[in-house]
Design a protein around this motif. Sequence first.
Motif, PDB file in Angstrom:
ATOM      1  N   LEU A 170      32.415  43.926  50.814  1.00 24.00           N
ATOM      2  CA  LEU A 170      31.181  43.315  50.331  1.00 24.00           C
ATOM      3  C   LEU A 170      31.264  41.793  50.400  1.00 24.00           C
ATOM      4  CD1 LEU A 170      30.390  45.581  47.282  1.00 24.00           C
ATOM      5  CD2 LEU A 170      29.037  45.353  49.338  1.00 24.00           C
ATOM      6  N   ILE A 171      32.422  41.267  50.042  1.00 25.05           N
ATOM      7  CA  ILE A 171      32.601  39.812  50.096  1.00 25.05           C
ATOM      8  C   ILE A 171      32.485  39.318  51.531  1.00 25.05           C
ATOM      9  CG2 ILE A 171      34.232  37.940  49.645  1.00 25.05           C
ATOM     10  CD1 ILE A 171      32.951  39.265  47.145  1.00 25.05           C
ATOM     11  N   THR A 172      33.059  40.076  52.488  1.00 26.08           N
ATOM     12  CA  THR A 172      32.964  39.685  53.894  1.00 26.08           C
ATOM     13  C   THR A 172      31.509  39.653  54.344  1.00 26.08           C
ATOM     14  OG1 THR A 172      35.124  40.639  54.341  1.00 26.08           O
ATOM     15  CG2 THR A 172      33.689  40.280  56.234  1.00 26.08           C
ATOM     16  N   THR A 173      30.760  40.691  53.973  1.00 26.74           N
ATOM     17  CA  THR A 173      29.343  40.743  54.330  1.00 26.74           C
ATOM     18  C   THR A 173      28.586  39.583  53.709  1.00 26.74           C
ATOM     19  OG1 THR A 173      29.448  43.135  54.483  1.00 26.74           O
ATOM     20  CG2 THR A 173      27.264  42.161  54.225  1.00 26.74           C
ATOM     21  N   LEU A 174      28.845  39.351  52.433  1.00 28.78           N
ATOM     22  CA  LEU A 174      28.157  38.243  51.758  1.00 28.78           C
ATOM     23  C   LEU A 174      28.604  36.901  52.325  1.00 28.78           C
ATOM     24  CD1 LEU A 174      28.202  39.634  48.137  1.00 28.78           C
ATOM     25  CD2 LEU A 174      26.208  39.328  49.594  1.00 28.78           C
ATOM     26  N   GLY A 175      29.878  36.829  52.724  1.00 22.73           N
ATOM     27  CA  GLY A 175      30.355  35.594  53.340  1.00 22.73           C
ATOM     28  C   GLY A 175      29.606  35.281  54.611  1.00 22.73           C
ATOM     29  N   ALA A 176      29.313  36.319  55.412  1.00 25.73           N
ATOM     30  CA  ALA A 176      28.535  36.113  56.634  1.00 25.73           C
ATOM     31  C   ALA A 176      27.142  35.610  56.304  1.00 25.73           C
ATOM     32  CB  ALA A 176      28.456  37.422  57.426  1.00 25.73           C
ATOM     33  N   LEU A 177      26.577  36.111  55.217  1.00 21.93           N
ATOM     34  CA  LEU A 177      25.263  35.621  54.787  1.00 21.93           C
ATOM     35  C   LEU A 177      25.334  34.146  54.407  1.00 21.93           C
ATOM     36  CD1 LEU A 177      24.003  38.613  52.618  1.00 21.93           C
ATOM     37  CD2 LEU A 177      23.194  37.941  54.882  1.00 21.93           C
ATOM     38  N   PHE A 178      26.421  33.753  53.775  1.00 25.96           N
ATOM     39  CA  PHE A 178      26.577  32.351  53.392  1.00 25.96           C
ATOM     40  C   PHE A 178      26.652  31.445  54.615  1.00 25.96           C
ATOM     41  CE2 PHE A 178      28.474  33.996  49.309  1.00 25.96           C
ATOM     42  CZ  PHE A 178      27.360  33.666  48.566  1.00 25.96           C
ATOM     43  N   LEU A 179      27.333  31.919  55.668  1.00 29.76           N
ATOM     44  CA  LEU A 179      27.428  31.122  56.884  1.00 29.76           C
ATOM     45  C   LEU A 179      26.063  30.951  57.530  1.00 29.76           C
ATOM     46  CD1 LEU A 179      30.716  32.540  58.445  1.00 29.76           C
ATOM     47  CD2 LEU A 179      30.385  30.329  57.300  1.00 29.76           C
TER      48      LEU A 179
ATOM     49  N   GLU B 218      28.545  29.219  46.434  1.00 28.35           N
ATOM     50  CA  GLU B 218      29.601  30.219  46.559  1.00 28.35           C
ATOM     51  C   GLU B 218      29.710  31.076  45.301  1.00 28.35           C
ATOM     52  OE1 GLU B 218      33.540  27.712  45.153  1.00 28.35           O
ATOM     53  OE2 GLU B 218      33.270  28.187  47.254  1.00 28.35           O
ATOM     54  N   GLU B 219      29.175  30.607  44.173  1.00 30.49           N
ATOM     55  CA  GLU B 219      29.155  31.408  42.952  1.00 30.49           C
ATOM     56  C   GLU B 219      27.754  31.962  42.726  1.00 30.49           C
ATOM     57  OE1 GLU B 219      30.533  29.261  39.552  1.00 30.49           O
ATOM     58  OE2 GLU B 219      32.634  29.603  40.062  1.00 30.49           O
TER      59      GLU B 219
ATOM     60  N   ASP C 247      32.497  34.813  42.218  1.00 29.21           N
ATOM     61  CA  ASP C 247      32.893  33.824  43.212  1.00 29.21           C
ATOM     62  C   ASP C 247      33.082  34.589  44.517  1.00 29.21           C
ATOM     63  OD1 ASP C 247      34.377  32.125  44.936  1.00 29.21           O
ATOM     64  OD2 ASP C 247      35.159  31.018  43.218  1.00 29.21           O
ATOM     65  N   MET C 248      32.146  34.408  45.423  1.00 29.83           N
ATOM     66  CA  MET C 248      32.138  35.219  46.641  1.00 29.83           C
ATOM     67  C   MET C 248      33.294  34.897  47.580  1.00 29.83           C
ATOM     68  SD  MET C 248      29.769  37.161  46.011  1.00 29.83           S
ATOM     69  CE  MET C 248      28.198  37.404  45.220  1.00 29.83           C
ATOM     70  N   ASP C 249      33.779  33.656  47.557  1.00 28.70           N
ATOM     71  CA  ASP C 249      34.894  33.269  48.428  1.00 28.70           C
ATOM     72  C   ASP C 249      36.240  33.621  47.817  1.00 28.70           C
ATOM     73  OD1 ASP C 249      33.180  32.235  50.381  1.00 28.70           O
ATOM     74  OD2 ASP C 249      33.032  30.321  49.311  1.00 28.70           O
ATOM     75  N   HIS C 250      36.329  33.547  46.498  1.00 23.61           N
ATOM     76  CA  HIS C 250      37.583  33.810  45.786  1.00 23.61           C
ATOM     77  C   HIS C 250      37.280  34.696  44.588  1.00 23.61           C
ATOM     78  CE1 HIS C 250      39.521  30.768  48.258  1.00 23.61           C
ATOM     79  NE2 HIS C 250      38.484  29.987  48.011  1.00 23.61           N
ATOM     80  N   PRO C 251      37.131  36.021  44.801  1.00 25.40           N
ATOM     81  CA  PRO C 251      36.711  36.908  43.717  1.00 25.40           C
ATOM     82  C   PRO C 251      37.624  36.886  42.501  1.00 25.40           C
ATOM     83  CG  PRO C 251      37.207  38.143  45.732  1.00 25.40           C
ATOM     84  CD  PRO C 251      37.290  36.703  46.073  1.00 25.40           C
ATOM     85  N   GLU C 252      38.889  36.520  42.700  1.00 25.31           N
ATOM     86  CA  GLU C 252      39.808  36.440  41.554  1.00 25.31           C
ATOM     87  C   GLU C 252      39.422  35.324  40.585  1.00 25.31           C
ATOM     88  OE1 GLU C 252      41.479  33.809  44.784  1.00 25.31           O
ATOM     89  OE2 GLU C 252      40.551  35.798  44.698  1.00 25.31           O
TER      90      GLU C 252
END
Length: 191
Positions: A4-13, A20-21, A59-64
């Motif tokens: 999910l983070i990868t997919t959302l990361g593509a949306l951010f690009l 990012e939050e 935090d979509m880039d760093h979920p931790e």
Amino acid sequence: MKSLITTLGALFLAAPTLAEERTYIIDPGHTHIVFEVERFGYAATVGVFPDSSGEIVLDMDHPENSRVTASVNTPTVWTGLASRDQAVNGPGFLNTAQHPEIRFTSTAIELIDEDSARVTGDFTLLGVTQPVTFEVDLNRIGPDPSMGGREGAGFSMRASLNRSDFGNTTAAALIGDTVTIRIETLGHLTE
């Protein structure tokens, strides 16, 4: 969660103006907090807290680095029996006149796999704060049709705690010390 983070990361690009939050406000109408405690050795008593609030910041880039804060309005507890609700609200158990709220503030997130994590935080009950860890599953992030397509994030959470750790030992020989908690929650993206 990683997929999910990868997919959302593509949306951010594709849309660099997005932060990012992302903050999701907990929807009390779609949040169910259920607890269970053994009673007299016969069967567990189950109760529900229908009134809660809070927010989940992903935090979509760093979920931790994500975080959650939540509170429960304790006088709303429901166990299916009015006399038991009165006892649970009373000074021997939740003492809601003195402590009308349970609070949780995350302090650490450990990713388990792409859709699950352990979320540890400060859990405040009866005026006592102790660390409690929830096992959390991310169910879905996406448009919620019941909210006109507004983005929602759904989670399932489980934890257990000892009520004696929070100073409650009422009827210790009859009522179990371990309280299990299950939460189903939906948060909606802030506008």
